[in-house]
Design a protein around this motif. Structure first.
Motif, PDB file in Angstrom:
ATOM      1  N   GLU A 218       0.856  -1.186   0.000  1.00 42.73           N
ATOM      2  CA  GLU A 218       0.000   0.000   0.000  1.00 42.73           C
ATOM      3  C   GLU A 218       0.889   1.232   0.000  1.00 42.73           C
ATOM      4  O   GLU A 218       1.780   1.365   0.824  1.00 42.73           O
ATOM      5  CB  GLU A 218      -0.920   0.001   1.227  1.00 42.73           C
ATOM      6  N   GLY A 219       0.648   2.118  -0.927  1.00 43.16           N
ATOM      7  CA  GLY A 219       1.469   3.319  -1.032  1.00 43.16           C
ATOM      8  C   GLY A 219       2.733   3.059  -1.830  1.00 43.16           C
ATOM      9  O   GLY A 219       2.978   1.948  -2.305  1.00 43.16           O
ATOM     10  N   PRO A 220       3.575   4.088  -1.982  1.00 46.16           N
ATOM     11  CA  PRO A 220       4.810   3.964  -2.772  1.00 46.16           C
ATOM     12  C   PRO A 220       5.722   2.872  -2.221  1.00 46.16           C
ATOM     13  O   PRO A 220       5.808   2.661  -1.010  1.00 46.16           O
ATOM     14  CB  PRO A 220       5.452   5.354  -2.648  1.00 46.16           C
ATOM     15  N   LEU A 221       6.396   2.175  -3.119  1.00 46.07           N
ATOM     16  CA  LEU A 221       7.314   1.121  -2.704  1.00 46.07           C
ATOM     17  C   LEU A 221       8.630   1.730  -2.234  1.00 46.07           C
ATOM     18  O   LEU A 221       9.082   2.743  -2.759  1.00 46.07           O
ATOM     19  CB  LEU A 221       7.584   0.164  -3.867  1.00 46.07           C
ATOM     20  N   TYR A 225      13.055  -2.105  -3.351  1.00 44.56           N
ATOM     21  CA  TYR A 225      12.312  -2.981  -4.247  1.00 44.56           C
ATOM     22  C   TYR A 225      12.937  -2.907  -5.633  1.00 44.56           C
ATOM     23  O   TYR A 225      13.516  -1.889  -6.017  1.00 44.56           O
ATOM     24  CB  TYR A 225      10.842  -2.568  -4.323  1.00 44.56           C
ATOM     25  N   SER A 229       9.444  -3.288 -10.244  1.00 48.66           N
ATOM     26  CA  SER A 229       8.282  -3.239  -9.352  1.00 48.66           C
ATOM     27  C   SER A 229       7.880  -1.797  -9.060  1.00 48.66           C
ATOM     28  O   SER A 229       6.697  -1.469  -9.020  1.00 48.66           O
ATOM     29  CB  SER A 229       8.593  -3.975  -8.047  1.00 48.66           C
ATOM     30  N   ARG A 230       8.884  -0.930  -8.869  1.00 50.04           N
ATOM     31  CA  ARG A 230       8.569   0.475  -8.608  1.00 50.04           C
ATOM     32  C   ARG A 230       8.003   1.161  -9.849  1.00 50.04           C
ATOM     33  O   ARG A 230       7.137   2.033  -9.743  1.00 50.04           O
ATOM     34  CB  ARG A 230       9.821   1.191  -8.097  1.00 50.04           C
ATOM     35  N   HIS A 233       4.230  -0.033  -9.899  1.00 47.95           N
ATOM     36  CA  HIS A 233       3.296   0.444  -8.882  1.00 47.95           C
ATOM     37  C   HIS A 233       3.376   1.948  -8.617  1.00 47.95           C
ATOM     38  O   HIS A 233       2.421   2.523  -8.090  1.00 47.95           O
ATOM     39  CB  HIS A 233       3.528  -0.315  -7.575  1.00 47.95           C
ATOM     40  N   ASP A 234       4.476   2.579  -8.959  1.00 43.72           N
ATOM     41  CA  ASP A 234       4.635   4.002  -8.675  1.00 43.72           C
ATOM     42  C   ASP A 234       4.677   4.848  -9.954  1.00 43.72           C
ATOM     43  O   ASP A 234       3.886   5.777 -10.115  1.00 43.72           O
ATOM     44  CB  ASP A 234       5.910   4.251  -7.864  1.00 43.72           C
ATOM     45  N   LEU A 235       5.604   4.514 -10.878  1.00 45.24           N
ATOM     46  CA  LEU A 235       5.818   5.374 -12.039  1.00 45.24           C
ATOM     47  C   LEU A 235       4.678   5.310 -13.044  1.00 45.24           C
ATOM     48  O   LEU A 235       4.153   6.354 -13.461  1.00 45.24           O
ATOM     49  CB  LEU A 235       7.143   5.003 -12.716  1.00 45.24           C
ATOM     50  N   ALA A 238       1.541   7.022 -11.905  1.00 46.82           N
ATOM     51  CA  ALA A 238       1.736   8.476 -11.875  1.00 46.82           C
ATOM     52  C   ALA A 238       1.636   9.059 -13.283  1.00 46.82           C
ATOM     53  O   ALA A 238       1.026  10.118 -13.495  1.00 46.82           O
ATOM     54  CB  ALA A 238       3.088   8.813 -11.252  1.00 46.82           C
TER      55      ALA A 238
END
Length: 368
Positions: A218-221, A225, A229-230, A233-235, A238
């Motif tokens: 949950e939330g930014p990794l 990691y 994976s980042r 789930h993040d880039l 966004a």
């Protein structure tokens, strides 16, 4: 059973991928209703299965398609032995494949050794090494990989962040050959949401999520990691929020077009290399590989082709040179004024003498 649109799409994608490599229906009987067992000598299709949602969906769909064509369908599960309980995960994946009817189902334990490129890269090399070994032993026609459209988009962004040039944003090809083994990616036009739906709603398949993928976070990794994976789930989320568009589909579609350009450029590079590059020796010999480049012949070609030819020649020698190093070799070719050698990884260097650039390990230069 009535197929959902996503399951029909997956079945069609696997069937088309097999047809593209020449695997068609083995006998008219397989177009008739009822169950028909493939012949013992029918071509074998292997699925690389991790037990995750994508590869479990592929295993199930591949079995459906192969059964309808009279092909044998098996699976290979590679246990990287990097996490506690990895052996149990591998055995559950194997049991799931056997329950689907795949045969043979083989579990291989890989020896992952980080040679300085990171654990993720070392695990990938170990995985391919085991897949190639199993495929060769079993005389398989091909190995299916479960990369999806999401994986393709992530690969494009990885390339943008890690390297330079057209090849870095071309993504993964639909087919590739490693150590004379044909690898096929039939799910590049399916999304991870679709493979999840096939598992959870269509076929009710159990699957395992690798914790290093961050799917349950949950939330930014955190920064420890893996970069992929980042990106996942993040880039990518966004970018999608910023653009308000389906970035995954856009990046994957763009990669498909770039691959067509890359294929043409590669064919031209091969033609040029045949007249300008000589490769001597084997990678596992004491002296390694020697690459001899005719600077006058190759120097007459456009810069884009020169760089590509040099990069391919170094790749054949298993020398992973940077873009800066490849450009330095190009300067030896077109702007030579007696400059010193270009140092390369693994103890290799590129030296020019008269009109020939020799790329070899330093101890071999003594005999040049």
């Amino acid at each position: 059973m009535a197929y959902s649109s996503r399951l029909r799409k997956a079945v069609g994608a696997v069937r088309a991928a097999l047809a593209d490599i020449g695997l068609e229906r083995q006998s008219p009987q397989f177009s008739q209703h009822g169950e028909h067992k493939p012949l013992p000598d029918a071509p074998l299709v292997l699925v690389a299965c991790s037990g995750g949602r994508d590869s479990m969906a592929l295993a199930a769909v591949a079995q459906i398609v192969c059964a309808s064509l009279g092909l044998r369908c098996g699976a290979v599960i590679v246990d990287h032995q990097l996490q506690d309980g990895s052996g149990a995960v591998a055995e559950r994946a194997a049991a799931g494949c056997r329950n689907l009817g795949l045969d043979p189902v083989l579990v291989r334990r890989a020896d992952v050794r980080d040679s300085g490129k990171g654990v993720e890269a070392a695990a990938r090399e170990a995985r391919y090494r085991e897949l190639c070994a199993v495929s060769c032993d079993a005389h398989a026609a091909c190995v299916l990989l479960a990369h999806t459209m999401d994986d393709q988009a992530e690969t494009v962004l990885l390339g943008l962040l890690r390297g330079y040039g057209l090849d870095m944003v071309a993504g993964m090809p639909a087919t590739t050959v490693r150590e004379q083994v044909l690898f096929v990616r039939p799910l590049l036009d399916l999304t991870r949401d679709e493979t999840t739906g096939i598992c959870e709603e269509d076929l009710h398949l159990a699957y395992w999520d690798d914790p290093t993928n961050g799917d349950s976070a949950e939330g930014p990794l955190p920064g420890n990691y893996p970069l992929r994976s980042r990106i996942r789930h993040d880039l990518l989320p966004a970018i999608e929020r910023f653009t308000g568009s389906d970035v995954i589909r856009h990046l994957a579609g763009n990669a498909r077009l770039i691959q067509a350009d890359k294929a043409y450029l590669d064919s031209q590079a091969e033609r040029i290399a045949a007249c300008s590059v000589t490769i001597i020796g084997e990678n596992d010999s004491d002296r390694g590989v020697i690459v001899a480049i005719d600077a006058r012949t190759l120097g007459r070609e456009p810069r884009a082709m020169r760089l590509r030819v040099v990069a391919h020649a170094l790749n054949q020698a298993s020398v992973e040179a940077s873009a800066i190093q490849i450009e330095a070799i190009d300067q030896l070719m077109v702007n030579w004024h007696g400059q010193s050698a270009v140092n390369l990884p693994r103890g290799y260097s590129a030296n020019r003498k008269k009109h020939v650039i020799r790329v070899c390990q330093d101890r071999a230069h003594a005999n040049r």
